[in-house]
Design an enzyme around this catalytic site. Sequence first.
Site, PDB file in Angstrom:
ATOM      1  N   ASP A  67      -3.549  12.450 -14.633  1.00  0.00           N
ATOM      2  CA  ASP A  67      -2.934  11.188 -14.175  1.00  0.00           C
ATOM      3  C   ASP A  67      -3.275  10.961 -12.710  1.00  0.00           C
ATOM      4  O   ASP A  67      -3.312  11.910 -11.930  1.00  0.00           O
ATOM      5  CB  ASP A  67      -1.394  11.287 -14.293  1.00  0.00           C
ATOM      6  CG  ASP A  67      -0.966  11.504 -15.741  1.00  0.00           C
ATOM      7  OD1 ASP A  67      -1.713  11.021 -16.628  1.00  0.00           O
ATOM      8  OD2 ASP A  67       0.042  12.182 -15.971  1.00  0.00           O
ATOM      9  N   ASP A  73       5.899   4.270  -4.126  1.00  0.00           N
ATOM     10  CA  ASP A  73       6.309   2.871  -3.967  1.00  0.00           C
ATOM     11  C   ASP A  73       5.294   1.933  -4.600  1.00  0.00           C
ATOM     12  O   ASP A  73       5.657   0.891  -5.145  1.00  0.00           O
ATOM     13  CB  ASP A  73       6.609   2.513  -2.507  1.00  0.00           C
ATOM     14  CG  ASP A  73       5.629   3.096  -1.533  1.00  0.00           C
ATOM     15  OD1 ASP A  73       4.575   3.582  -1.989  1.00  0.00           O
ATOM     16  OD2 ASP A  73       5.906   3.094  -0.336  1.00  0.00           O
ATOM     17  N   GLU A  96       8.268  -6.638  -1.646  1.00  0.00           N
ATOM     18  CA  GLU A  96       8.123  -6.113  -0.289  1.00  0.00           C
ATOM     19  C   GLU A  96       6.720  -5.568  -0.075  1.00  0.00           C
ATOM     20  O   GLU A  96       6.193  -5.575   1.024  1.00  0.00           O
ATOM     21  CB  GLU A  96       9.174  -5.012  -0.082  1.00  0.00           C
ATOM     22  CG  GLU A  96       9.307  -4.501   1.338  1.00  0.00           C
ATOM     23  CD  GLU A  96       8.479  -3.252   1.607  1.00  0.00           C
ATOM     24  OE1 GLU A  96       7.990  -2.656   0.623  1.00  0.00           O
ATOM     25  OE2 GLU A  96       8.295  -2.903   2.776  1.00  0.00           O
ATOM     26  N   GLU A  97       6.089  -5.112  -1.171  1.00  0.00           N
ATOM     27  CA  GLU A  97       4.780  -4.458  -1.083  1.00  0.00           C
ATOM     28  C   GLU A  97       3.614  -5.439  -1.040  1.00  0.00           C
ATOM     29  O   GLU A  97       2.464  -5.021  -0.884  1.00  0.00           O
ATOM     30  CB  GLU A  97       4.587  -3.538  -2.306  1.00  0.00           C
ATOM     31  CG  GLU A  97       5.499  -2.320  -2.316  1.00  0.00           C
ATOM     32  CD  GLU A  97       5.051  -1.251  -1.320  1.00  0.00           C
ATOM     33  OE1 GLU A  97       5.920  -0.565  -0.762  1.00  0.00           O
ATOM     34  OE2 GLU A  97       3.839  -1.139  -1.085  1.00  0.00           O
ATOM     35  N   ASP A 118      12.427  -5.217  -3.711  1.00  0.00           N
ATOM     36  CA  ASP A 118      11.909  -4.127  -2.882  1.00  0.00           C
ATOM     37  C   ASP A 118      11.782  -2.958  -3.845  1.00  0.00           C
ATOM     38  O   ASP A 118      12.789  -2.373  -4.238  1.00  0.00           O
ATOM     39  CB  ASP A 118      12.896  -3.825  -1.736  1.00  0.00           C
ATOM     40  CG  ASP A 118      12.340  -2.774  -0.787  1.00  0.00           C
ATOM     41  OD1 ASP A 118      12.976  -2.534   0.254  1.00  0.00           O
ATOM     42  OD2 ASP A 118      11.293  -2.175  -1.115  1.00  0.00           O
ATOM     43  N   LEU A 120      10.752   0.256  -3.961  1.00  0.00           N
ATOM     44  CA  LEU A 120      11.244   1.615  -3.707  1.00  0.00           C
ATOM     45  C   LEU A 120      11.529   1.757  -2.219  1.00  0.00           C
ATOM     46  O   LEU A 120      10.719   2.260  -1.450  1.00  0.00           O
ATOM     47  CB  LEU A 120      10.237   2.671  -4.174  1.00  0.00           C
ATOM     48  CG  LEU A 120      10.840   4.023  -4.535  1.00  0.00           C
ATOM     49  CD1 LEU A 120      11.904   3.916  -5.622  1.00  0.00           C
ATOM     50  CD2 LEU A 120       9.753   4.983  -5.017  1.00  0.00           C
ATOM     51  N   ASP A 121      12.732   1.284  -1.829  1.00  0.00           N
ATOM     52  CA  ASP A 121      13.076   1.306  -0.406  1.00  0.00           C
ATOM     53  C   ASP A 121      13.431   2.730   0.024  1.00  0.00           C
ATOM     54  O   ASP A 121      14.102   3.457  -0.702  1.00  0.00           O
ATOM     55  CB  ASP A 121      14.273   0.389  -0.157  1.00  0.00           C
ATOM     56  CG  ASP A 121      14.640   0.393   1.306  1.00  0.00           C
ATOM     57  OD1 ASP A 121      13.984  -0.324   2.084  1.00  0.00           O
ATOM     58  OD2 ASP A 121      15.536   1.179   1.684  1.00  0.00           O
ATOM     59  N   GLU A 282      16.281  -7.518   0.771  1.00  0.00           N
ATOM     60  CA  GLU A 282      17.188  -6.421   1.162  1.00  0.00           C
ATOM     61  C   GLU A 282      18.554  -7.013   1.526  1.00  0.00           C
ATOM     62  O   GLU A 282      19.541  -6.797   0.815  1.00  0.00           O
ATOM     63  CB  GLU A 282      16.585  -5.623   2.333  1.00  0.00           C
ATOM     64  CG  GLU A 282      15.366  -4.795   1.918  1.00  0.00           C
ATOM     65  CD  GLU A 282      14.692  -4.047   3.062  1.00  0.00           C
ATOM     66  OE1 GLU A 282      14.859  -4.399   4.231  1.00  0.00           O
ATOM     67  OE2 GLU A 282      13.951  -3.073   2.755  1.00  0.00           O
TER      68      GLU A 282
HETATM   69  P1  P6P Z   1      15.563   3.703  10.905  1.00  0.00           P
HETATM   70  C1  P6P Z   1      13.748   2.982   5.263  1.00  0.00           C
HETATM   71  O1  P6P Z   1      12.530   3.136   5.935  1.00  0.00           O
HETATM   72  C2  P6P Z   1      14.378   1.672   5.749  1.00  0.00           C
HETATM   73  O2  P6P Z   1      13.555   0.584   5.474  1.00  0.00           O
HETATM   74  C3  P6P Z   1      15.742   1.485   5.124  1.00  0.00           C
HETATM   75  O3  P6P Z   1      15.830   2.047   3.853  1.00  0.00           O
HETATM   76  C4  P6P Z   1      16.668   2.165   6.108  1.00  0.00           C
HETATM   77  O4  P6P Z   1      17.979   1.603   6.125  1.00  0.00           O
HETATM   78  C5  P6P Z   1      15.971   1.922   7.448  1.00  0.00           C
HETATM   79  O5  P6P Z   1      14.585   1.748   7.157  1.00  0.00           O
HETATM   80  C6  P6P Z   1      16.113   3.094   8.395  1.00  0.00           C
HETATM   81  O6  P6P Z   1      15.486   2.719   9.604  1.00  0.00           O
HETATM   82  O7  P6P Z   1      14.969   2.880  12.019  1.00  0.00           O
HETATM   83  O8  P6P Z   1      17.042   4.012  11.136  1.00  0.00           O
HETATM   84  O9  P6P Z   1      14.781   4.922  10.538  1.00  0.00           O
END
Ligand code: P6P
Length: 341
Positions: A67, A73, A96-97, A118, A120-121, A282
Amino acid sequence: MNSSQSKVVTIERHINEQERLHTGATGDFSGVLRDLTLAFKIIWRQTSKAGLVNILGATGKENIHGDQVKKLDVFADETIYKAMDHGGNLCVMASEENEDVLHIPDRYPTGKYVLLYDPLDGSSNIDANVSIGTIFSIYRRISKSGKGTIEDCTQGGFKQIAAGYVVYGSSTMLVYTTGNGVYGFTLDPSIGEFLLSHEDLKIPAKGKIYSVNEGNYKYWQPGVKKYIKFLQEENKEESRPYSLRYIGSLVADFHRTLLYGGIFMYPSDIRNKKGKLRLMYEANPLAMIVEQAGGVAMDGEQRILDIKPDSLHQKTPLFLGSSEDIKICKEFIDGREFDLS
Ligand code: P6P
């Protein structure tokens, strides 16, 4: 049968029950939620073996099964698009991507809904086994027919007809609202079903936890700084000092705030006038959820859902959580003085 046993309700059954609440519902909207649920199960399967895949994939770009080892993400983004592009219920998507809107392939019919997501945040946290999440937002199209448009994807948050998130963690939960309260479903891996576990979720009116990246303290506006100092001062009647909890994964920090109460903040600062978090996929969906649970979501000046979007990927400062906590936070942003002596 012990009558006290809680009823077993799958998300599919809940979606059908919710559909019956909307007289004249055609089932198209339920189809969107059903297709999304399948995508979330596929993403869960991949994230739950992420560590293993990385080890198996250590031989290079392919794991021992041949695979392709994709970034999670990207995998999540493609999974959602492929699960949603042929159901005939959407006219356009945005992720978001992807810089531009995502059109439905010509070979498939278009429908009356719009999906923003989004995929995979917080995915940068997955190597540390920190919870990550998917966030989604659904609108009715405003364009007349055929392919959806950027205007379909940049409607005000108050026009959302549904919003939700999945938190892939110690247990995987899907939380969503269609405007009739907030419902949580926990994935039972043994049967691959999301089962109703949190009916009509409500956020406490006031909490004892604040959630923010204090490493940015020196860049914040004075009112936010004073509010943080206020939370750290002792006052037993007001349960202060609050505890600080910050995971750095939005869905995980939001989920804890929704369940336990308190306040989550990602303020603007002198380096980022609009903060870091994105409005359309978000802040808006999480704002709809927290309001449906009895909480509040603002950008420091106005209600998140009242913001008129200018662009698909625009950022916004975000303060959300318990109504009492947001009210006090706003007082400090508006200049309330607090005697720190
Ligand atoms: P920082 C993860 O990268 C993200 O997009 C969100 O999930 C999270 O709340 C934020 O960034 C964290 O950002 O600046 O505190 O590292």
